[in-house]
Design a protein around this motif. Structure first.
Motif, PDB file in Angstrom:
ATOM      1  N   TRP A  35     -14.529   9.367 -19.556  1.00 31.16           N
ATOM      2  CA  TRP A  35     -15.239   8.459 -18.663  1.00 31.16           C
ATOM      3  C   TRP A  35     -14.883   8.752 -17.205  1.00 31.16           C
ATOM      4  O   TRP A  35     -15.758   8.867 -16.363  1.00 31.16           O
ATOM      5  N   MET A  36     -13.591   8.885 -16.918  1.00 26.95           N
ATOM      6  CA  MET A  36     -13.164   9.124 -15.540  1.00 26.95           C
ATOM      7  C   MET A  36     -13.698  10.461 -15.035  1.00 26.95           C
ATOM      8  O   MET A  36     -14.144  10.560 -13.886  1.00 26.95           O
ATOM      9  N   LEU A  37     -13.710  11.473 -15.884  1.00 28.15           N
ATOM     10  CA  LEU A  37     -14.221  12.780 -15.469  1.00 28.15           C
ATOM     11  C   LEU A  37     -15.736  12.782 -15.290  1.00 28.15           C
ATOM     12  O   LEU A  37     -16.272  13.664 -14.609  1.00 28.15           O
ATOM     13  N   SER A  38     -16.421  11.800 -15.872  1.00 27.78           N
ATOM     14  CA  SER A  38     -17.871  11.725 -15.690  1.00 27.78           C
ATOM     15  C   SER A  38     -18.242  11.170 -14.318  1.00 27.78           C
ATOM     16  O   SER A  38     -19.391  11.263 -13.900  1.00 27.78           O
ATOM     17  N   LEU A  39     -17.272  10.598 -13.622  1.00 31.72           N
ATOM     18  CA  LEU A  39     -17.505  10.012 -12.307  1.00 31.72           C
ATOM     19  C   LEU A  39     -17.288  11.040 -11.211  1.00 31.72           C
ATOM     20  O   LEU A  39     -16.512  11.976 -11.368  1.00 31.72           O
ATOM     21  N   SER A  40     -17.934  10.828 -10.087  1.00 32.42           N
ATOM     22  CA  SER A  40     -17.677  11.671  -8.913  1.00 32.42           C
ATOM     23  C   SER A  40     -16.315  11.264  -8.345  1.00 32.42           C
ATOM     24  O   SER A  40     -15.799  10.183  -8.660  1.00 32.42           O
ATOM     25  N   PRO A  41     -15.715  12.092  -7.499  1.00 30.77           N
ATOM     26  CA  PRO A  41     -14.441  11.711  -6.893  1.00 30.77           C
ATOM     27  C   PRO A  41     -14.506  10.365  -6.163  1.00 30.77           C
ATOM     28  O   PRO A  41     -13.580   9.549  -6.278  1.00 30.77           O
ATOM     29  N   THR A  42     -15.601  10.106  -5.471  1.00 34.77           N
ATOM     30  CA  THR A  42     -15.749   8.831  -4.765  1.00 34.77           C
ATOM     31  C   THR A  42     -15.813   7.676  -5.757  1.00 34.77           C
ATOM     32  O   THR A  42     -15.182   6.638  -5.558  1.00 34.77           O
ATOM     33  N   GLU A  43     -16.559   7.859  -6.836  1.00 33.94           N
ATOM     34  CA  GLU A  43     -16.657   6.817  -7.859  1.00 33.94           C
ATOM     35  C   GLU A  43     -15.312   6.569  -8.534  1.00 33.94           C
ATOM     36  O   GLU A  43     -14.971   5.438  -8.875  1.00 33.94           O
ATOM     37  N   ARG A  44     -14.533   7.642  -8.714  1.00 31.71           N
ATOM     38  CA  ARG A  44     -13.188   7.483  -9.292  1.00 31.71           C
ATOM     39  C   ARG A  44     -12.321   6.620  -8.397  1.00 31.71           C
ATOM     40  O   ARG A  44     -11.618   5.721  -8.868  1.00 31.71           O
ATOM     41  N   LEU A  45     -12.349   6.904  -7.105  1.00 34.19           N
ATOM     42  CA  LEU A  45     -11.560   6.110  -6.164  1.00 34.19           C
ATOM     43  C   LEU A  45     -11.992   4.655  -6.162  1.00 34.19           C
ATOM     44  O   LEU A  45     -11.163   3.741  -6.121  1.00 34.19           O
ATOM     45  N   LEU A  46     -13.297   4.416  -6.215  1.00 34.62           N
ATOM     46  CA  LEU A  46     -13.800   3.043  -6.254  1.00 34.62           C
ATOM     47  C   LEU A  46     -13.339   2.323  -7.519  1.00 34.62           C
ATOM     48  O   LEU A  46     -12.942   1.163  -7.470  1.00 34.62           O
ATOM     49  N   ALA A  47     -13.389   3.010  -8.644  1.00 36.53           N
ATOM     50  CA  ALA A  47     -12.957   2.405  -9.912  1.00 36.53           C
ATOM     51  C   ALA A  47     -11.472   2.058  -9.856  1.00 36.53           C
ATOM     52  O   ALA A  47     -11.054   0.966 -10.284  1.00 36.53           O
ATOM     53  N   ILE A  48     -10.681   2.953  -9.318  1.00 39.04           N
ATOM     54  CA  ILE A  48      -9.237   2.703  -9.216  1.00 39.04           C
ATOM     55  C   ILE A  48      -8.974   1.563  -8.240  1.00 39.04           C
ATOM     56  O   ILE A  48      -8.130   0.696  -8.499  1.00 39.04           O
ATOM     57  N   GLN A  49      -9.691   1.536  -7.123  1.00 42.96           N
ATOM     58  CA  GLN A  49      -9.500   0.460  -6.150  1.00 42.96           C
ATOM     59  C   GLN A  49      -9.869  -0.891  -6.757  1.00 42.96           C
ATOM     60  O   GLN A  49      -9.200  -1.894  -6.497  1.00 42.96           O
ATOM     61  N   GLN A  50     -10.903  -0.929  -7.575  1.00 44.17           N
ATOM     62  CA  GLN A  50     -11.272  -2.179  -8.248  1.00 44.17           C
ATOM     63  C   GLN A  50     -10.142  -2.651  -9.162  1.00 44.17           C
ATOM     64  O   GLN A  50      -9.865  -3.851  -9.246  1.00 44.17           O
ATOM     65  N   GLN A  51      -9.490  -1.720  -9.835  1.00 40.77           N
ATOM     66  CA  GLN A  51      -8.373  -2.095 -10.711  1.00 40.77           C
ATOM     67  C   GLN A  51      -7.192  -2.609  -9.893  1.00 40.77           C
ATOM     68  O   GLN A  51      -6.552  -3.595 -10.265  1.00 40.77           O
ATOM     69  N   VAL A  52      -6.904  -1.958  -8.778  1.00 44.63           N
ATOM     70  CA  VAL A  52      -5.825  -2.413  -7.891  1.00 44.63           C
ATOM     71  C   VAL A  52      -6.118  -3.822  -7.396  1.00 44.63           C
ATOM     72  O   VAL A  52      -5.235  -4.695  -7.403  1.00 44.63           O
ATOM     73  N   ASN A  53      -7.344  -4.070  -6.971  1.00 47.45           N
ATOM     74  CA  ASN A  53      -7.730  -5.406  -6.493  1.00 47.45           C
ATOM     75  C   ASN A  53      -7.578  -6.450  -7.591  1.00 47.45           C
ATOM     76  O   ASN A  53      -7.119  -7.567  -7.331  1.00 47.45           O
ATOM     77  N   ALA A  54      -7.954  -6.103  -8.817  1.00 44.72           N
ATOM     78  CA  ALA A  54      -7.839  -7.052  -9.930  1.00 44.72           C
ATOM     79  C   ALA A  54      -6.374  -7.387 -10.202  1.00 44.72           C
ATOM     80  O   ALA A  54      -6.027  -8.554 -10.432  1.00 44.72           O
TER      81      ALA A  54
END
Length: 65
Positions: A35-54
């Protein structure tokens, strides 16, 4: 740009692999890696930032009680 970062591995399209292929012998969930590899680098960063915020929100709720 599609909003893949809001999806998780459960929302990702099904892979045509046997269930035993989903986890490595070490217990690593390969679907998360796919799943993570299916994302672009920008999308990966956004996904990780969402987890940090949560996690921050959870900590704030715990500390406010």
């Amino acid at each position: 740009m599609p909003k893949h970062s809001e999806q998780g591995p459960a929302d990702a399209p099904e892979q045509s692999s046997a269930p035993s292929d989903e986890y490595a012998d070490s217990g690593v969930d390969r679907s998360l890696i796919r799943w993570m590899l299916s994302l672009s680098p920008t999308e990966r960063l956004l996904a990780i930032q969402q987890q940090v915020n949560a996690v921050r929100q959870m900590k704030e709720r715990i500390n406010s009680d």
